[in-house]
Motif scaffolding. Structure first.
Motif, PDB file in Angstrom:
ATOM      1  N   LEU A  81       0.988  -1.170  -0.032  1.00  0.00           N
ATOM      2  CA  LEU A  81       0.031  -0.059  -0.062  1.00  0.00           C
ATOM      3  C   LEU A  81       0.824   1.075  -0.036  1.00  0.00           C
ATOM      4  CD1 LEU A  81       0.092   1.278   2.964  1.00  0.00           C
ATOM      5  CD2 LEU A  81      -1.588  -0.318   3.631  1.00  0.00           C
ATOM      6  N   ALA A  82       0.388   2.211  -0.525  1.00  0.00           N
ATOM      7  CA  ALA A  82       1.034   3.575  -0.465  1.00  0.00           C
ATOM      8  C   ALA A  82       0.478   4.289   0.795  1.00  0.00           C
ATOM      9  CB  ALA A  82       0.841   4.400  -1.679  1.00  0.00           C
ATOM     10  N   PHE A  83       1.243   5.286   1.431  1.00  0.00           N
ATOM     11  CA  PHE A  83       0.880   6.323   2.310  1.00  0.00           C
ATOM     12  C   PHE A  83       1.004   7.454   2.288  1.00  0.00           C
ATOM     13  CE2 PHE A  83       4.773   4.242   4.283  1.00  0.00           C
ATOM     14  CZ  PHE A  83       5.255   5.496   4.680  1.00  0.00           C
ATOM     15  N   THR A  84       0.319   8.412   2.640  1.00  0.00           N
ATOM     16  CA  THR A  84       0.519   9.765   2.829  1.00  0.00           C
ATOM     17  C   THR A  84       0.628  10.044   4.249  1.00  0.00           C
ATOM     18  OG1 THR A  84      -1.613  10.339   2.483  1.00  0.00           O
ATOM     19  CG2 THR A  84      -0.473  10.277   0.604  1.00  0.00           C
ATOM     20  N   VAL A  85      -0.331  10.676   4.901  1.00  0.00           N
ATOM     21  CA  VAL A  85      -0.717  11.092   6.258  1.00  0.00           C
ATOM     22  C   VAL A  85      -1.440   9.798   6.854  1.00  0.00           C
ATOM     23  CG1 VAL A  85      -0.384  13.395   6.454  1.00  0.00           C
ATOM     24  CG2 VAL A  85      -2.596  12.193   5.967  1.00  0.00           C
ATOM     25  N   ALA A  86      -1.890   9.031   5.952  1.00  0.00           N
ATOM     26  CA  ALA A  86      -2.733   7.824   6.552  1.00  0.00           C
ATOM     27  C   ALA A  86      -2.450   6.790   5.006  1.00  0.00           C
ATOM     28  CB  ALA A  86      -4.244   7.998   6.403  1.00  0.00           C
ATOM     29  N   ASP A  87      -2.816   5.537   5.556  1.00  0.00           N
ATOM     30  CA  ASP A  87      -2.574   4.342   4.764  1.00  0.00           C
ATOM     31  C   ASP A  87      -3.852   4.316   3.635  1.00  0.00           C
ATOM     32  OD1 ASP A  87      -0.446   3.713   6.154  1.00  0.00           O
ATOM     33  OD2 ASP A  87      -1.361   1.819   6.883  1.00  0.00           O
ATOM     34  N   GLY A  88      -3.213   4.114   2.372  1.00  0.00           N
ATOM     35  CA  GLY A  88      -4.324   3.771   1.168  1.00  0.00           C
ATOM     36  C   GLY A  88      -4.715   2.316   1.346  1.00  0.00           C
ATOM     37  N   PRO A  89      -5.416   1.993   0.247  1.00  0.00           N
ATOM     38  CA  PRO A  89      -5.864   0.268   0.324  1.00  0.00           C
ATOM     39  C   PRO A  89      -4.688  -0.302  -0.058  1.00  0.00           C
ATOM     40  CG  PRO A  89      -6.737   1.803  -1.630  1.00  0.00           C
ATOM     41  CD  PRO A  89      -6.049   2.895  -0.708  1.00  0.00           C
TER      42      PRO A  89
END
Length: 123
Positions: A81-89
């Motif tokens: 998964l990719a994450f920014t400030v939170a995790d993506g799917p």
């Protein structure tokens, strides 16, 4: 800012030894709210029911990774998964087998010496 709305795609996943697997992925398609800070890689040994889901993270500039210290001749399931400030799917799962454990080969010199010793015994 929010999490990515789509998952990266694992485009390659194959064994590179009896204890390691190489994976390569593409970033999430479509708009990503915020900046991708990194990727989380999840993998589990399916041959052992007691095996936990392992996790490792890599920087956003990485699009490939070698998963190491695995068990020989085992099936692993992998997600990313990719994450920014939170995790993506999480991505779709990929299944990969590590190689069978390969014993080191004898050197050519060792074979020649063994052959000569055998010939000496015969004569």
């Amino acid at each position: 800012m929010a999490a990515p709305t789509t998952a990266p795609e694992i485009v390659q996943a194959y064994n590179i030894s009896d204890r390691s697997i190489f994976i390569r992925w593409t970033p999430p398609l479509g708009p990503v709210p915020g900046i991708i800070r990194g990727y989380r890689i999840f993998y589990k040994n399916l041959n052992s029911s007691l095996s936990p889901v392992e996790e490792t993270s890599v920087d956003a500039n990485r699009l490939s990774y070698d998963i190491t210290s695995l068990e020989p001749y085992s099936e692993y399931i992998i997600n990313i998964l990719a994450f920014t400030v939170a995790d993506g799917p999480k991505s779709a799962s990929k299944s990969v087998y590590t190689d069978k454990k390969v014993l080191p080969r004898k050197s050519l010199r060792t074979h020649v010496v063994e052959r000569l010793e055998l010939i000496d015994r015969i004569w």
